[in-house]
Motif scaffolding. Sequence first.
Motif, mmCIF file in Angstrom:
data_model
loop_
_atom_site.group_PDB
_atom_site.id
_atom_site.type_symbol
_atom_site.label_atom_id
_atom_site.label_comp_id
_atom_site.label_asym_id
_atom_site.label_seq_id
_atom_site.Cartn_x
_atom_site.Cartn_y
_atom_site.Cartn_z
ATOM 1 N N LEU A 216 0.831 -1.211 0.000
ATOM 2 C CA LEU A 216 0.000 0.000 0.000
ATOM 3 C C LEU A 216 0.862 1.255 0.000
ATOM 4 O O LEU A 216 0.563 2.223 -0.711
ATOM 5 C CB LEU A 216 -0.930 0.001 1.217
ATOM 6 C CG LEU A 216 -1.832 -1.220 1.395
ATOM 7 C CD1 LEU A 216 -2.701 -1.049 2.635
ATOM 8 C CD2 LEU A 216 -2.705 -1.443 0.157
ATOM 9 N N ILE A 217 1.929 1.240 0.778
ATOM 10 C CA ILE A 217 2.830 2.395 0.829
ATOM 11 C C ILE A 217 3.507 2.583 -0.520
ATOM 12 O O ILE A 217 3.602 3.701 -1.040
ATOM 13 C CB ILE A 217 3.884 2.201 1.937
ATOM 14 C CG1 ILE A 217 3.208 2.049 3.307
ATOM 15 C CG2 ILE A 217 4.859 3.378 1.944
ATOM 16 C CD1 ILE A 217 2.348 3.221 3.702
ATOM 17 N N GLN A 218 3.970 1.478 -1.108
ATOM 18 C CA GLN A 218 4.626 1.566 -2.407
ATOM 19 C C GLN A 218 3.693 2.136 -3.467
ATOM 20 O O GLN A 218 4.093 2.961 -4.290
ATOM 21 C CB GLN A 218 5.115 0.188 -2.845
ATOM 22 C CG GLN A 218 5.830 0.209 -4.187
ATOM 23 C CD GLN A 218 6.294 -1.169 -4.624
ATOM 24 O OE1 GLN A 218 6.003 -2.168 -3.978
ATOM 25 N NE2 GLN A 218 7.004 -1.230 -5.730
ATOM 26 N N ARG A 219 2.441 1.719 -3.447
ATOM 27 C CA ARG A 219 1.478 2.201 -4.439
ATOM 28 C C ARG A 219 1.210 3.696 -4.299
ATOM 29 O O ARG A 219 0.899 4.367 -5.272
ATOM 30 C CB ARG A 219 0.169 1.422 -4.316
ATOM 31 C CG ARG A 219 0.275 -0.021 -4.739
ATOM 32 C CD ARG A 219 0.227 -0.174 -6.239
ATOM 33 N NE ARG A 219 -1.146 -0.068 -6.706
ATOM 34 C CZ ARG A 219 -1.495 0.006 -7.983
ATOM 35 N NH1 ARG A 219 -0.560 0.009 -8.918
ATOM 36 N NH2 ARG A 219 -2.764 0.080 -8.339
ATOM 37 N N GLN A 220 1.328 4.213 -3.087
ATOM 38 C CA GLN A 220 1.096 5.635 -2.864
ATOM 39 C C GLN A 220 2.307 6.486 -3.227
ATOM 40 O O GLN A 220 2.177 7.504 -3.895
ATOM 41 C CB GLN A 220 0.714 5.890 -1.408
ATOM 42 C CG GLN A 220 0.665 7.350 -0.990
ATOM 43 C CD GLN A 220 -0.257 8.217 -1.815
ATOM 44 O OE1 GLN A 220 0.045 9.370 -2.107
ATOM 45 N NE2 GLN A 220 -1.406 7.674 -2.208
ATOM 46 N N ILE A 221 3.502 6.083 -2.806
ATOM 47 C CA ILE A 221 4.664 6.950 -2.990
ATOM 48 C C ILE A 221 5.493 6.600 -4.227
ATOM 49 O O ILE A 221 6.351 7.382 -4.632
ATOM 50 C CB ILE A 221 5.571 6.957 -1.741
ATOM 51 C CG1 ILE A 221 6.275 5.607 -1.558
ATOM 52 C CG2 ILE A 221 4.787 7.335 -0.494
ATOM 53 C CD1 ILE A 221 7.302 5.612 -0.444
ATOM 54 N N MET A 222 5.217 5.443 -4.838
ATOM 55 C CA MET A 222 6.011 5.039 -5.996
ATOM 56 C C MET A 222 5.122 4.385 -7.055
ATOM 57 O O MET A 222 5.266 3.200 -7.371
ATOM 58 C CB MET A 222 7.121 4.076 -5.565
ATOM 59 C CG MET A 222 8.235 3.910 -6.574
ATOM 60 S SD MET A 222 9.557 2.878 -5.896
ATOM 61 C CE MET A 222 10.672 2.832 -7.305
ATOM 62 N N PRO A 223 4.175 5.137 -7.623
ATOM 63 C CA PRO A 223 3.288 4.573 -8.651
ATOM 64 C C PRO A 223 4.065 4.257 -9.925
ATOM 65 O O PRO A 223 5.124 4.834 -10.180
ATOM 66 C CB PRO A 223 2.268 5.686 -8.877
ATOM 67 C CG PRO A 223 3.007 6.935 -8.556
ATOM 68 C CD PRO A 223 3.915 6.577 -7.408
ATOM 69 N N GLU A 224 3.502 3.354 -10.714
ATOM 70 C CA GLU A 224 4.151 2.960 -11.956
ATOM 71 C C GLU A 224 3.232 3.255 -13.145
ATOM 72 O O GLU A 224 2.057 2.883 -13.135
ATOM 73 C CB GLU A 224 4.487 1.461 -11.941
ATOM 74 C CG GLU A 224 5.501 1.059 -10.878
ATOM 75 C CD GLU A 224 6.898 1.590 -11.150
ATOM 76 O OE1 GLU A 224 7.167 2.029 -12.291
ATOM 77 O OE2 GLU A 224 7.731 1.570 -10.219
ATOM 78 N N ALA A 225 3.761 3.937 -14.150
ATOM 79 C CA ALA A 225 3.028 4.126 -15.396
ATOM 80 C C ALA A 225 2.946 2.786 -16.117
ATOM 81 O O ALA A 225 3.928 2.040 -16.164
ATOM 82 C CB ALA A 225 3.737 5.164 -16.265
ATOM 83 N N ARG A 226 1.788 2.469 -16.686
ATOM 84 C CA ARG A 226 1.564 1.129 -17.219
ATOM 85 C C ARG A 226 1.902 0.999 -18.703
ATOM 86 O O ARG A 226 1.111 0.544 -19.522
ATOM 87 C CB ARG A 226 0.126 0.695 -16.947
ATOM 88 C CG ARG A 226 -0.237 0.579 -15.477
ATOM 89 C CD ARG A 226 0.749 -0.222 -14.638
ATOM 90 N NE ARG A 226 0.993 -1.562 -15.132
ATOM 91 C CZ ARG A 226 0.366 -2.652 -14.688
ATOM 92 N NH1 ARG A 226 -0.555 -2.539 -13.750
ATOM 93 N NH2 ARG A 226 0.656 -3.825 -15.176
ATOM 94 N N GLY A 227 3.118 1.364 -19.024
ATOM 95 C CA GLY A 227 3.591 1.169 -20.384
ATOM 96 C C GLY A 227 3.663 -0.301 -20.760
ATOM 97 O O GLY A 227 3.597 -0.649 -21.951
ATOM 98 N N ASP A 228 3.786 -1.173 -19.761
ATOM 99 C CA ASP A 228 3.821 -2.610 -20.037
ATOM 100 C C ASP A 228 2.486 -3.086 -20.600
ATOM 101 O O ASP A 228 2.443 -3.964 -21.476
ATOM 102 C CB ASP A 228 4.176 -3.387 -18.768
ATOM 103 C CG ASP A 228 3.200 -3.122 -17.618
ATOM 104 O OD1 ASP A 228 2.749 -1.964 -17.458
ATOM 105 O OD2 ASP A 228 2.889 -4.073 -16.873
ATOM 106 N N ILE A 229 1.386 -2.497 -20.120
ATOM 107 C CA ILE A 229 0.062 -2.866 -20.637
ATOM 108 C C ILE A 229 -0.107 -2.378 -22.070
ATOM 109 O O ILE A 229 -0.660 -3.083 -22.927
ATOM 110 C CB ILE A 229 -1.046 -2.304 -19.735
ATOM 111 C CG1 ILE A 229 -0.922 -2.877 -18.312
ATOM 112 C CG2 ILE A 229 -2.425 -2.576 -20.323
ATOM 113 C CD1 ILE A 229 -1.108 -4.374 -18.224
ATOM 114 N N ILE A 230 0.373 -1.174 -22.352
ATOM 115 C CA ILE A 230 0.316 -0.650 -23.721
ATOM 116 C C ILE A 230 1.070 -1.591 -24.659
ATOM 117 O O ILE A 230 0.605 -1.901 -25.766
ATOM 118 C CB ILE A 230 0.912 0.769 -23.785
ATOM 119 C CG1 ILE A 230 0.076 1.742 -22.941
ATOM 120 C CG2 ILE A 230 1.014 1.257 -25.226
ATOM 121 C CD1 ILE A 230 -1.355 1.894 -23.399
ATOM 122 N N ALA A 231 2.236 -2.063 -24.217
ATOM 123 C CA ALA A 231 3.024 -2.976 -25.040
ATOM 124 C C ALA A 231 2.271 -4.285 -25.286
ATOM 125 O O ALA A 231 2.284 -4.821 -26.414
ATOM 126 C CB ALA A 231 4.366 -3.252 -24.377
#
Length: 357
Positions: A216-231
């Motif tokens: 939960l902490i990681q999702r709040q302070i270190m989100p990830e852009a989902r370029g992997d899904i686009i690929a």
Amino acid sequence: MDISELGEFGLISHLTSGLPTHNDSTRKGVGDDCAVMHYPDKEVLVTTDMLMEGIHFDLTYIDLQHLGYKSAMVNISDIFAMNGTPRQMVVSIALSKRFKVEDLELFYDGLRKACDKWGVDIVGGDTTTSLTGLAISITCIGEAAAEDIVYRKGARDTDLICVSGDLGAAYMGLQLLEREKSVYFQQVKEARSAGNQAALEQLAHFQPDFAGKEYLIQRQIMPEARGDIIARLREAGIRPTSMMDISDGLSSELIHICEQSGCGCRVFEKNIPIDYQTAIMAEELNMNVTTCALNGGEDYELLFTVSIGDYERIEQMEGVRLIGHITDASLGRMLVTRDSSELPLKAQGWNPIKKES
């Protein structure tokens, strides 16, 4: 080191010297009056975000390295949400005298990590003084072929509604951080009231209780852009009919798509992807986990629609969940609950300019 020792141009040189370039379209980066970029055969995508201390982030519980990473990722996410490829970034910051050169080194280290992950070039920006804390303005520039760009307005009746990842975790992470911050300041207040200097010194080493909730902490302070899904979508030959990233909450974003596409929707509560830690935290805080997933925001997952003919390929795609379908506008925008009741979707996600009640 005080920033004044370097001056504005010395600071810029210190933070940006040796920045690599990843893209042929970057002709000139930091160091001139303008960056120079060349896009002969592609459409240019531009997005910008402003982040204000005390509004968008709290330095009590996010360090500057993670803040730099998050600031970059939320902009990169917008380019992916248009089915584009991020290429360049411009970074402007306003800061008060309490910040040192070393603080900005950490911030830029986070920026670089995010940009290097997706091959984005930092090509310029601005620095200035702030009297009210830290302000960050980031512009990300991307490219896409005209026929590949996906807008919010393309959803049609019978299209399938999909999301990547899971929802609500970033919001639960924020609630956890706010809870531990409150615990800390309450203990400081009590120690000061009692004149307990030993307790105050001990609180300098205060450790928040994040055990079992690290995701939960990681999702709040270190989100990830989902370029992997686009690929993955490109590899599968799937072009979404509409798409956006989830920054203000699933319900708000889905309503945006419906409004711009002139359609309705049915979203099934049982299909909304929720991580185990999110559910446990919601129960601990006596909050409805579905409400958190619908309205929490800051997940930066992708919300998109695809033609019903893509059903089998979407079903087999890792990291993507089918949560509903698009309907005619006359049928409204509804949440179908676990007991098959239908409730109108409401845009209850975060609104930065709404009046406080």
